[in-house]
Write a protein that holds these residues in place. Sequence first.
Motif, mmCIF file in Angstrom:
data_model
loop_
_atom_site.group_PDB
_atom_site.id
_atom_site.type_symbol
_atom_site.label_atom_id
_atom_site.label_comp_id
_atom_site.label_asym_id
_atom_site.label_seq_id
_atom_site.Cartn_x
_atom_site.Cartn_y
_atom_site.Cartn_z
ATOM 1 N N LEU A 21 0.855 -1.190 0.000
ATOM 2 C CA LEU A 21 0.000 0.000 0.000
ATOM 3 C C LEU A 21 0.889 1.237 0.000
ATOM 4 N N SER A 22 0.430 2.289 -0.664
ATOM 5 C CA SER A 22 1.173 3.546 -0.691
ATOM 6 C C SER A 22 0.225 4.691 -0.389
ATOM 7 N N GLY A 23 0.645 5.592 0.494
ATOM 8 C CA GLY A 23 -0.194 6.736 0.840
ATOM 9 C C GLY A 23 -0.389 6.815 2.354
ATOM 10 N N ILE A 24 -1.347 7.562 2.765
ATOM 11 C CA ILE A 24 -2.321 8.320 1.977
ATOM 12 C C ILE A 24 -1.657 9.636 1.562
ATOM 13 N N ASN A 25 -1.598 9.877 0.250
ATOM 14 C CA ASN A 25 -0.925 11.061 -0.253
ATOM 15 C C ASN A 25 -1.715 12.324 0.072
ATOM 16 N N HIS A 26 -0.992 13.393 0.366
ATOM 17 C CA HIS A 26 -1.628 14.693 0.599
ATOM 18 C C HIS A 26 -1.737 15.417 -0.738
ATOM 19 N N GLY A 27 -2.833 15.196 -1.449
ATOM 20 C CA GLY A 27 -3.017 15.730 -2.793
ATOM 21 C C GLY A 27 -3.416 14.605 -3.730
ATOM 22 N N SER A 28 -4.144 14.954 -4.773
ATOM 23 C CA SER A 28 -4.680 13.939 -5.680
ATOM 24 C C SER A 28 -3.604 13.364 -6.598
ATOM 25 N N THR A 51 -7.659 14.134 -2.104
ATOM 26 C CA THR A 51 -7.586 15.136 -3.177
ATOM 27 C C THR A 51 -7.553 16.571 -2.665
ATOM 28 N N SER A 52 -6.647 16.854 -1.748
ATOM 29 C CA SER A 52 -6.465 18.213 -1.256
ATOM 30 C C SER A 52 -5.083 18.330 -0.654
ATOM 31 N N PHE A 53 -4.462 19.511 -0.827
ATOM 32 C CA PHE A 53 -3.179 19.774 -0.201
ATOM 33 C C PHE A 53 -3.345 20.473 1.148
ATOM 34 N N THR A 54 -4.576 20.857 1.487
ATOM 35 C CA THR A 54 -4.806 21.610 2.720
ATOM 36 C C THR A 54 -5.625 20.847 3.751
ATOM 37 N N VAL A 55 -6.612 20.065 3.313
ATOM 38 C CA VAL A 55 -7.426 19.283 4.247
ATOM 39 C C VAL A 55 -6.558 18.238 4.931
ATOM 40 N N LYS A 56 -6.708 18.090 6.240
ATOM 41 C CA LYS A 56 -5.851 17.186 7.001
ATOM 42 C C LYS A 56 -6.610 16.028 7.646
ATOM 43 N N ASP A 57 -7.874 15.838 7.261
ATOM 44 C CA ASP A 57 -8.661 14.726 7.795
ATOM 45 C C ASP A 57 -8.485 13.508 6.881
ATOM 46 N N PHE A 58 -7.541 12.656 7.218
ATOM 47 C CA PHE A 58 -7.262 11.466 6.420
ATOM 48 C C PHE A 58 -8.105 10.256 6.828
ATOM 49 N N GLN A 59 -8.915 10.394 7.883
ATOM 50 C CA GLN A 59 -9.606 9.222 8.411
ATOM 51 C C GLN A 59 -10.619 8.623 7.438
ATOM 52 N N PRO A 104 -9.449 -11.731 -3.891
ATOM 53 C CA PRO A 104 -8.216 -11.210 -4.504
ATOM 54 C C PRO A 104 -8.449 -10.766 -5.951
ATOM 55 N N LEU A 105 -7.623 -9.836 -6.395
ATOM 56 C CA LEU A 105 -7.710 -9.376 -7.778
ATOM 57 C C LEU A 105 -7.426 -10.524 -8.740
ATOM 58 N N PRO A 106 -8.192 -10.641 -9.824
ATOM 59 C CA PRO A 106 -7.990 -11.757 -10.761
ATOM 60 C C PRO A 106 -6.695 -11.652 -11.552
ATOM 61 N N HIS A 107 -6.159 -10.447 -11.679
ATOM 62 C CA HIS A 107 -4.915 -10.236 -12.409
ATOM 63 C C HIS A 107 -4.017 -9.321 -11.583
ATOM 64 N N LEU A 108 -2.716 -9.457 -11.776
ATOM 65 C CA LEU A 108 -1.773 -8.590 -11.088
ATOM 66 C C LEU A 108 -1.934 -7.169 -11.610
ATOM 67 N N MET A 109 -2.265 -6.257 -10.716
ATOM 68 C CA MET A 109 -2.496 -4.867 -11.130
ATOM 69 C C MET A 109 -2.330 -3.945 -9.937
ATOM 70 N N LEU A 110 -2.307 -2.669 -10.243
ATOM 71 C CA LEU A 110 -2.293 -1.613 -9.234
ATOM 72 C C LEU A 110 -3.647 -0.934 -9.231
ATOM 73 N N LEU A 111 -4.224 -0.748 -8.062
ATOM 74 C CA LEU A 111 -5.434 0.055 -7.940
ATOM 75 C C LEU A 111 -5.039 1.443 -7.446
ATOM 76 N N ASN A 112 -5.372 2.453 -8.239
ATOM 77 C CA ASN A 112 -5.092 3.831 -7.866
ATOM 78 C C ASN A 112 -6.375 4.451 -7.313
ATOM 79 N N VAL A 113 -6.365 4.758 -6.014
ATOM 80 C CA VAL A 113 -7.564 5.232 -5.311
ATOM 81 C C VAL A 113 -7.400 6.702 -4.956
ATOM 82 N N ASN A 114 -8.393 7.501 -5.324
ATOM 83 C CA ASN A 114 -8.451 8.907 -4.911
ATOM 84 C C ASN A 114 -9.727 9.144 -4.114
ATOM 85 N N VAL A 115 -9.580 9.775 -2.957
ATOM 86 C CA VAL A 115 -10.706 10.025 -2.064
ATOM 87 C C VAL A 115 -10.963 11.522 -2.010
ATOM 88 N N PRO A 116 -12.210 11.948 -2.309
ATOM 89 C CA PRO A 116 -12.495 13.391 -2.274
ATOM 90 C C PRO A 116 -12.308 13.952 -0.871
#
Length: 281
Positions: A94-101, A132-140, A157-169
């Motif tokens: 897992l990677s993140g949660i990134n601050h920004g989209s 998807t914000s550089f200012t909002v700090k509520d990551f929960q 499990p995923l049927p094929h090896l892949m990356l899921l890219n998730v963005n949360v408003p």
Amino acid sequence: MKLLISNDDGVFSLGIRTLANTLAAVGHEITVVSPDRERSATGHGLTLHQPIRAERVESGFHPSIAAWACSGTPSDCVKLALGALLDNPPEMVLSGINHGSNLGTDVLYSGTVSAAMEGVIEGIPSVAFSLTSFTVKDFQPAADFAQTLVSLLEKQPLPHLMLLNVNVPAVPAEKIAGVAVTRQGVRRYVDQFEKRVDPRGKTYYWLAGELLEDVDETELAAIELAKLEAFGSNLDWYHQTLTDVEAIRHNCITVTPLQYNLTCASGLVNLRDWHLNFPPS
């Protein structure tokens, strides 16, 4: 599940701590290996000409978490974890949660997405999470969705090896409109370099690109449709699938499947009848 977590905002960022602590609290076995400072927009860069160092981080994480601060890039962090720091490979990266989209073509520059993609390259299903914000700090809310998604992937499990890219408003949880499985859209920027002079009189430049949100995606859509038509696909579902850029405007969490194979399938179709010879006749 045994999970490896990294990011590009650094080991001391609120996003990675919220993600790791939320997952550890429900019983997942967590190892964090993350840059020791912010390494945003480093893409899939690797450190080849200097040593990589890693030091244990003893505070800020759930007591069950083993956390490391790494001097390298996000991709370095995952490589180091898999090659040296972990006794056994994780079930998921897992990677993140990134601050920004990380939407559309942002994924080509994103250290967050690249850290997750490194997991896929090593044969491990991976997910990148961004708020998807550089200012909002509520990551929960994003961390709560990550917990739900990890639980789902554990059972299904995923049927094929892949990356899921998730963005949360970046809105309160009650205002999130739902979850949309999306295709990658387009984000373009007008790159503006601000010219400055340092105290020693030397010129330098500061990149400050302006985002163009409303981009005409007609050309991209035509390319994708040609790709699908070339393999005889039914296109009804495709016309109903929003891009990540579009869906996030409606306050939907976006889940976009990505792969590291960048081959342009429609290009293969277009080029297969070319008569290329060397040396030229």
